[in-house]
Design a protein around this motif. Structure first.
Motif, PDB file in Angstrom:
ATOM      1  N   LEU A   1       8.484 -15.221 -21.725  1.00 13.89           N
ATOM      2  CA  LEU A   1       9.162 -13.930 -21.794  1.00 13.89           C
ATOM      3  C   LEU A   1       8.674 -13.106 -22.973  1.00 13.89           C
ATOM      4  CD1 LEU A   1      12.877 -14.761 -20.895  1.00 13.89           C
ATOM      5  CD2 LEU A   1      11.117 -13.763 -19.435  1.00 13.89           C
ATOM      6  N   ASP A   2       8.459 -11.833 -22.721  1.00 11.95           N
ATOM      7  CA  ASP A   2       7.999 -10.903 -23.749  1.00 11.95           C
ATOM      8  C   ASP A   2       9.107 -10.697 -24.780  1.00 11.95           C
ATOM      9  OD1 ASP A   2       7.052  -8.813 -25.283  1.00 11.95           O
ATOM     10  OD2 ASP A   2       6.465  -7.557 -23.587  1.00 11.95           O
ATOM     11  N   SER A   3       8.848 -11.117 -26.007  1.00 13.27           N
ATOM     12  CA  SER A   3       9.874 -11.023 -27.047  1.00 13.27           C
ATOM     13  C   SER A   3      10.171  -9.586 -27.458  1.00 13.27           C
ATOM     14  CB  SER A   3       9.445 -11.832 -28.279  1.00 13.27           C
ATOM     15  OG  SER A   3       8.230 -11.346 -28.797  1.00 13.27           O
ATOM     16  N   GLN A   4       9.311  -8.640 -27.037  1.00 15.41           N
ATOM     17  CA  GLN A   4       9.524  -7.233 -27.371  1.00 15.41           C
ATOM     18  C   GLN A   4      10.460  -6.535 -26.382  1.00 15.41           C
ATOM     19  OE1 GLN A   4       8.328  -6.101 -30.328  1.00 15.41           O
ATOM     20  NE2 GLN A   4       7.722  -8.242 -30.482  1.00 15.41           N
ATOM     21  N   LYS A   5      10.637  -7.113 -25.213  1.00 13.77           N
ATOM     22  CA  LYS A   5      11.511  -6.504 -24.208  1.00 13.77           C
ATOM     23  C   LYS A   5      12.971  -6.803 -24.520  1.00 13.77           C
ATOM     24  CE  LYS A   5       8.429  -6.408 -20.185  1.00 13.77           C
ATOM     25  NZ  LYS A   5       8.176  -6.978 -18.831  1.00 13.77           N
ATOM     26  N   ARG A   6      13.803  -5.793 -24.369  1.00 17.76           N
ATOM     27  CA  ARG A   6      15.240  -5.992 -24.537  1.00 17.76           C
ATOM     28  C   ARG A   6      15.839  -6.337 -23.176  1.00 17.76           C
ATOM     29  NH1 ARG A   6      17.204  -4.894 -29.353  1.00 17.76           N
ATOM     30  NH2 ARG A   6      15.939  -3.699 -30.817  1.00 17.76           N
ATOM     31  N   ILE A   7      16.181  -7.588 -23.009  1.00 18.93           N
ATOM     32  CA  ILE A   7      16.789  -8.031 -21.749  1.00 18.93           C
ATOM     33  C   ILE A   7      17.980  -8.931 -22.066  1.00 18.93           C
ATOM     34  CG2 ILE A   7      14.605  -7.925 -20.480  1.00 18.93           C
ATOM     35  CD1 ILE A   7      14.434 -10.945 -20.677  1.00 18.93           C
ATOM     36  N   THR A   8      18.815  -9.137 -21.059  1.00 15.05           N
ATOM     37  CA  THR A   8      19.928 -10.081 -21.184  1.00 15.05           C
ATOM     38  C   THR A   8      19.643 -11.257 -20.266  1.00 15.05           C
ATOM     39  OG1 THR A   8      21.514  -8.312 -21.664  1.00 15.05           O
ATOM     40  CG2 THR A   8      22.411 -10.423 -20.903  1.00 15.05           C
ATOM     41  N   ALA A   9      19.628 -12.455 -20.826  1.00  9.24           N
ATOM     42  CA  ALA A   9      19.301 -13.656 -20.062  1.00  9.24           C
ATOM     43  C   ALA A   9      20.523 -14.571 -19.981  1.00  9.24           C
ATOM     44  CB  ALA A   9      18.134 -14.387 -20.708  1.00  9.24           C
ATOM     45  N   PHE A  10      20.976 -14.817 -18.751  1.00  4.56           N
ATOM     46  CA  PHE A  10      22.063 -15.765 -18.501  1.00  4.56           C
ATOM     47  C   PHE A  10      21.429 -17.119 -18.177  1.00  4.56           C
ATOM     48  CE2 PHE A  10      23.701 -11.563 -17.540  1.00  4.56           C
ATOM     49  CZ  PHE A  10      24.940 -11.575 -18.156  1.00  4.56           C
ATOM     50  N   LEU A  11      21.870 -18.177 -18.863  1.00  2.00           N
ATOM     51  CA  LEU A  11      21.154 -19.454 -18.819  1.00  2.00           C
ATOM     52  C   LEU A  11      22.071 -20.595 -18.385  1.00  2.00           C
ATOM     53  CD1 LEU A  11      19.544 -18.931 -22.334  1.00  2.00           C
ATOM     54  CD2 LEU A  11      18.549 -18.286 -20.129  1.00  2.00           C
ATOM     55  N   THR A  12      21.503 -21.534 -17.633  1.00  4.52           N
ATOM     56  CA  THR A  12      22.268 -22.696 -17.176  1.00  4.52           C
ATOM     57  C   THR A  12      21.698 -23.997 -17.739  1.00  4.52           C
ATOM     58  OG1 THR A  12      20.966 -23.031 -15.152  1.00  4.52           O
ATOM     59  CG2 THR A  12      22.824 -21.494 -15.023  1.00  4.52           C
ATOM     60  N   ALA A  13      20.882 -23.896 -18.791  1.00  2.21           N
ATOM     61  CA  ALA A  13      20.311 -25.101 -19.407  1.00  2.21           C
ATOM     62  C   ALA A  13      20.194 -24.889 -20.916  1.00  2.21           C
ATOM     63  CB  ALA A  13      18.945 -25.419 -18.814  1.00  2.21           C
ATOM     64  N   VAL A  14      20.602 -25.878 -21.670  1.00  2.83           N
ATOM     65  CA  VAL A  14      20.611 -25.783 -23.127  1.00  2.83           C
ATOM     66  C   VAL A  14      19.200 -25.682 -23.685  1.00  2.83           C
ATOM     67  CG1 VAL A  14      21.227 -27.008 -25.251  1.00  2.83           C
ATOM     68  CG2 VAL A  14      22.817 -26.993 -23.322  1.00  2.83           C
ATOM     69  N   ASN A  15      18.255 -26.445 -23.128  1.00  2.00           N
ATOM     70  CA  ASN A  15      16.901 -26.421 -23.690  1.00  2.00           C
ATOM     71  C   ASN A  15      16.221 -25.069 -23.477  1.00  2.00           C
ATOM     72  OD1 ASN A  15      16.523 -26.750 -20.929  1.00  2.00           O
ATOM     73  ND2 ASN A  15      14.841 -28.222 -21.153  1.00  2.00           N
ATOM     74  N   ILE A  16      16.593 -24.355 -22.433  1.00  2.00           N
ATOM     75  CA  ILE A  16      16.024 -23.024 -22.218  1.00  2.00           C
ATOM     76  C   ILE A  16      16.600 -22.037 -23.244  1.00  2.00           C
ATOM     77  CG2 ILE A  16      15.915 -21.070 -20.599  1.00  2.00           C
ATOM     78  CD1 ILE A  16      15.454 -23.048 -18.375  1.00  2.00           C
ATOM     79  N   ALA A  17      17.865 -22.207 -23.582  1.00  2.00           N
ATOM     80  CA  ALA A  17      18.451 -21.382 -24.642  1.00  2.00           C
ATOM     81  C   ALA A  17      17.715 -21.622 -25.955  1.00  2.00           C
ATOM     82  CB  ALA A  17      19.935 -21.705 -24.796  1.00  2.00           C
TER      83      ALA A  17
END
Length: 262
Positions: A118-134
């Motif tokens: 994921l592009d760290s410059q983009k402002r997005i909201t990410a909903f996550l279902t895994a701790v390691n991805i967070a």
């Protein structure tokens, strides 16, 4: 403090490339040069394989590295399997996400690669279902990270239970990216874990655009439990190693995107 996941990913990059610069590490992991340099210093102390060099790090081969022994071995094996293809798919999926969009990212090794891409410059909201991805998104400050509630399963690093289902029932994102164990014409999208089946079904109804991430080894394969049939408005993102006859049949039933080699 370097996270276990970033620790592991940095070790892999140094090992794979043998010699890597601080700027390369920073770019690939979405962190600053200062953070990358500090992490390399930490890794040199923790791992007998990593040596700091001017402007980067070097891998000293043929020495056992015990520093990752506490990581999730099952996930690590999945992460390494078909790694190049998963990275292709992740890059393709990442390119679809636009500024200010909301996305849901499912658990899985390919979706973990997506989080890294994921592009760290983009402002997005990410909903996550895994701790390691967070954890993989920790350094990407422009991304708002929402970890969905539920029961944490350490074996797969996923979150399940009715609490998660209740949260998903009120959520409607721009895009959802779902991991899957098998895709076939007969059984559609399948997975190995019964507890995750209902989560994947709800994920597929929680966004305007639905993307299933499946490398070619999972195409024309059936796992233990069916999540959903093939849907014409869904999209599979896969790599360019899918057998042409299978690909043609799939394209009659569902959208298919082929991720090009980097």
């Amino acid at each position: 403090m370097i996270t276990k996941q970033r620790h592991n990913l940095m070790l892999e990059m140094i090992r794979d490339k043998k010699t890597v610069s601080i700027s390369q590490l920073a770019k690939e992991l979405g962190i600053s040069n200062v953070t990358a340099r500090r992490d390399v210093e930490f890794l040199e102390k923790q791992s007998k394989n990593v040596i700091r060099i001017r402007g980067g790090a070097e891998w000293k081969a043929d020495l056992p590295d015990y520093s990752t022994k506490d990581l999730n071995d099952r996930f690590q094996q999945q992460y390494e399997k078909n790694r190049s293809e998963k990275q292709q798919i992740a890059q393709k999926a990442s390119s679809l996400i636009k500024q200010n969009e909301s996305v849901i990212i499912d658990a899985g090794s390919t979706t973990f690669h997506l989080a890294q891409s994921l592009d760290s410059q983009k402002r997005i909201t990410a909903f996550l279902t895994a701790v390691n991805i967070a954890e993989a998104l920790e350094e990407k400050e422009n991304i708002t990270k929402v970890l969905m509630g539920g029961i944490f399963r350490s074996r797969t690093t996923t979150i399940v239970s009715s609490v998660l289902k209740d949260s998903l029932s009120t959520l409607y994102a721009d895009k959802v990216f779902i991991g899957v164990s098998g895709v076939s014409l007969e059984k559609g999208f399948t997975c190995h874990d019964l507890l995750e089946v209902e989560v994947k079904r709800m994920l597929a109804h929680s966004a305007r655009e639905v993307y299933w991430l499946a490398d070619s080894s999972k195409i024309n394969s059936i796992a233990s439990f069916q999540a959903l049939d093939l849907e014409s408005h869904h999209t599979i993102i896969t790599d360019d190693k899918v057998e042409s006859s299978i690909l043609e049949q799939l394209q009659r039933r569902v959208n298919v995107m082929i991720a090009e080699r980097r």
